[in-house]
Design a protein around this motif. Structure first.
Motif, short mmCIF file in Angstrom:
data_model
loop_
_atom_site.label_atom_id
_atom_site.label_comp_id
_atom_site.label_asym_id
_atom_site.label_seq_id
_atom_site.Cartn_x
_atom_site.Cartn_y
_atom_site.Cartn_z
N SER A 172 0.79 -1.15 -0.07
CA SER A 172 -0.07 0.18 0.09
C SER A 172 0.95 1.24 0.15
N PHE A 173 2.02 1.11 0.87
CA PHE A 173 2.79 2.40 0.74
C PHE A 173 3.35 2.87 -0.47
N TRP A 174 4.03 1.62 -1.11
CA TRP A 174 4.77 1.93 -2.61
C TRP A 174 3.76 2.19 -3.61
N ILE A 175 2.58 1.65 -3.48
CA ILE A 175 1.49 2.01 -4.49
C ILE A 175 1.04 3.12 -4.29
N THR A 176 0.77 3.60 -3.21
CA THR A 176 0.57 5.39 -2.69
C THR A 176 1.29 6.30 -3.25
N VAL A 177 2.56 6.02 -2.91
CA VAL A 177 3.40 6.97 -3.10
C VAL A 177 3.93 7.35 -4.47
N VAL A 178 4.05 6.03 -5.24
CA VAL A 178 4.42 6.17 -6.42
C VAL A 178 3.31 6.61 -7.34
N MET A 179 1.93 6.28 -7.04
CA MET A 179 0.72 6.93 -7.72
C MET A 179 0.48 8.53 -7.38
N PRO A 224 13.26 6.67 3.73
CA PRO A 224 13.95 6.63 5.13
C PRO A 224 13.26 5.98 6.23
N PHE A 225 11.64 6.75 6.09
CA PHE A 225 10.91 6.50 7.29
C PHE A 225 9.63 5.64 7.26
N GLN A 226 9.67 4.93 6.13
CA GLN A 226 8.43 3.86 6.19
C GLN A 226 8.58 2.97 7.16
N ASN A 227 9.75 2.56 7.72
CA ASN A 227 9.80 1.79 8.93
C ASN A 227 10.05 2.46 10.21
N ASN A 228 10.05 3.80 10.30
CA ASN A 228 10.49 4.52 11.30
C ASN A 228 9.24 5.62 11.56
N LEU A 229 8.07 5.27 11.80
CA LEU A 229 6.89 6.12 12.03
C LEU A 229 7.00 6.88 13.35
N ASP A 230 7.68 6.54 14.24
CA ASP A 230 7.94 7.31 15.63
C ASP A 230 8.39 8.24 15.39
N SER A 231 9.43 8.66 14.23
CA SER A 231 10.22 9.77 14.22
C SER A 231 9.37 10.98 14.12
N MET A 232 9.95 11.98 14.90
CA MET A 232 9.27 13.44 15.05
C MET A 232 9.23 14.00 13.56
N PHE A 245 4.08 18.31 1.81
CA PHE A 245 4.54 17.09 2.36
C PHE A 245 3.62 16.24 2.95
N SER A 246 2.61 16.54 3.53
CA SER A 246 1.52 15.72 4.27
C SER A 246 0.79 14.91 3.05
N THR A 247 0.93 15.25 1.79
CA THR A 247 0.23 14.33 0.68
C THR A 247 1.14 12.86 0.80
N TYR A 248 2.22 12.78 1.17
CA TYR A 248 3.32 11.56 1.33
C TYR A 248 3.04 11.13 2.74
N PHE A 249 3.28 11.96 3.54
CA PHE A 249 3.55 11.41 5.10
C PHE A 249 2.46 10.99 5.81
N MET A 250 1.12 11.43 5.65
CA MET A 250 -0.19 11.44 6.27
C MET A 250 -0.56 9.94 6.10
N PRO A 251 -0.63 10.01 4.51
CA PRO A 251 -0.97 8.52 3.97
C PRO A 251 -0.12 7.31 4.51
N LEU A 252 1.21 7.63 4.79
CA LEU A 252 2.07 6.47 5.25
C LEU A 252 1.66 6.28 6.83
N ARG A 253 1.30 7.36 7.48
CA ARG A 253 0.74 7.03 8.84
C ARG A 253 -0.56 6.39 8.98
N ILE A 254 -1.43 6.79 8.05
CA ILE A 254 -2.81 6.00 8.09
C ILE A 254 -2.67 4.57 7.63
N ILE A 255 -1.82 4.39 6.69
CA ILE A 255 -1.71 2.76 6.22
C ILE A 255 -1.28 2.01 7.33
#
Length: 407
Positions: free
Chosen positions: A173-180, A323-331, A342-352
């Motif tokens: 889901s992460f890869w499909i979302t960010v690439v799309m 670098p942050f796809q497996n480090n969601l606790d990062s500030m 940036f939220s267009t990429y990062f918030m979907p990552l957190r939602i997934i």
């Protein structure tokens, strides 16, 4: 308001009638069709090429093997001559000769390549079972002794399949979302920037601004592009649904769909969610910035360069997510999930990854939507000042003149 919608519809119709839009829409479906067609033709051309023939002078032995291994066997081939001919024409992987001599089961395989691990294992299992049955029959044991010899050990497993599937689904889901998101943003920022830049310094702009306000014209351009985006997303949703139904019912893809149904369902659930809102809003805010970038070029001939600043920003947001796809606790992830562009990429990552609460998602969307409104309003006000500049001055001089035009 009437002039606003005239500009909107004119922009919308011009874009959807272009060959670039048609190719953009048809591209994924053509790739899907080519993949399915190539797979079907490959399956047809190699039909039977992965199967083996079973040859034996003892029909009962041959039939017993075929009954327990019917998916691996070409039943029509019964003799060595035919098997050799088909093997030479790539219609058969090889042939297996079975026989029982003096109470011992033996097998000899002849083929163009080595037996696959799975097929070899099934043949060995069959030979062992058949040999065991012969041994028991020759030993003339009592019923009780046979039951004792047939005792088998017990192996139990407790596997949480959902956890493994969920992790794979999140990664996909992460890869499909960010690439799309990346591809759609690149496409529409380029289209918008070049369209705006191509009008730079033309006499028609002076006539347009004399009949309507720059804000209405600018918003009409943005609304037109938004309609194009919505049209594309709607076509993709309908076409994707059709492809999904086809894949579930096609004999070529049905086994795959059945095997990975839970994974596919999880991925679709992640894609067809609030992440679509981020996709749409992200495209809108990048499109507005692309329009601003297009208006800042010195002349229409520089239209090809107009989208470069926005593309660079999109590239930065795209690559920073890795670098942050497996480090969601990062500030960094939490902060960027609220920052527009940036939220267009990062918030979907957190939602997934179920790392964002409903309040956080709503707050992020509100900030993004408010940023779109403020940015569109501001650029609309200075749009006339930017578009009417035709001198080949520096970027900052053109920007300052555009801002001062509204004072």
């Amino acid at each position: 308001m009437n002039k606003l919608w005239i500009v909107t519809m004119e922009t919308f119709l011009r874009q959807i009638k272009s060959w670039s839009f048609v190719l953009l829409i048809l591209g994924p479906f053509l790739m899907f069709g080519i993949s399915i067609g190539a797979g079907y033709m490959g399956a047809q051309s190699n039909q039977g090429a992965d199967k083996i023939a079973v040859i034996s002078t003892q029909p009962q032995l041959r039939n017993s093997f075929i009954k327990s291994n019917k998916d691996d066997v070409n039943k029509s081939v019964t003799d060595k001559k035919t098997a050799t001919k088909k093997m030479n024409h790539n219609k058969l992987a090889g042939y297996l000769e079975l026989e029982i001599v003096s109470g011992k089961v033996s097998a000899h395989y002849t083929g163009t390549t080595s037996l696959g691990t799975g097929t070899k294992s099934r043949i060995n299992n069959y030979l062992m079972q058949t040999q065991q049955q012969l041994n028991l029959a020759n030993a003339k044991l009592t019923t009780g002794q046979i039951k004792t010899l047939q005792q088998q050990p017990v192996l139990k497993e407790s596997i949480k399949k959902s956890a493994g599937t969920a992790n794979i689904a999140k990664q996909l889901s992460f890869w499909i979302t960010v690439v799309m998101v990346y591809i759609i943003l690149i496409t529409y920022t380029t289209i918008t920037a070049q369209e705006i830049a191509s009008e730079k310094g033309t006499k028609i702009m002076e006539i347009i601004f004399s009949s309507t306000t720059a804000v209405k014209y600018f918003l009409g351009k943005i609304f037109g592009v938004m309609l194009v985006i919505l049209t594309q997303v709607l076509i993709y949703l309908l076409g994707g649904w059709g492809a999904y139904v086809f894949a579930q019912n096609s004999s070529l893809t049905k086994p795959f769909m059945h095997e990975y149904q839970s994974l596919i369902t999880s991925v679709l659930k992640n894609l067809l969610s609030v992440n679509l809102i981020y996709l749409l809003l992200g495209v809108v805010i990048y499109t507005i910035l692309a329009a601003f970038s297009g208006a800042l070029v010195a002349k229409a001939e520089d239209a090809s360069k107009a989208a470069q600043p926005v593309i660079m920003l999109n590239l930065a947001a795209f690559f920073i997510t890795f670098p942050f796809q497996n480090n969601l606790d990062s500030m960094v992830v939490k902060v960027l999930s609220y920052i527009p562009f940036f939220s267009t990429y990062f918030m979907p990552l957190r939602i997934i990854n179920n790392d964002a609460s409903t309040l956080e998602i709503v707050l992020s969307i509100v900030i993004l939507a408010l940023s779109i409104v403020l940015l569109a309003g501001y650029i609309g006000k200075i749009y006339q000042g930017l578009m009417l500049q035709t001198d080949d001055s520096s970027f900052w001089k053109r920007f300052k003149r555009g801002v001062s035009y509204t004072k």
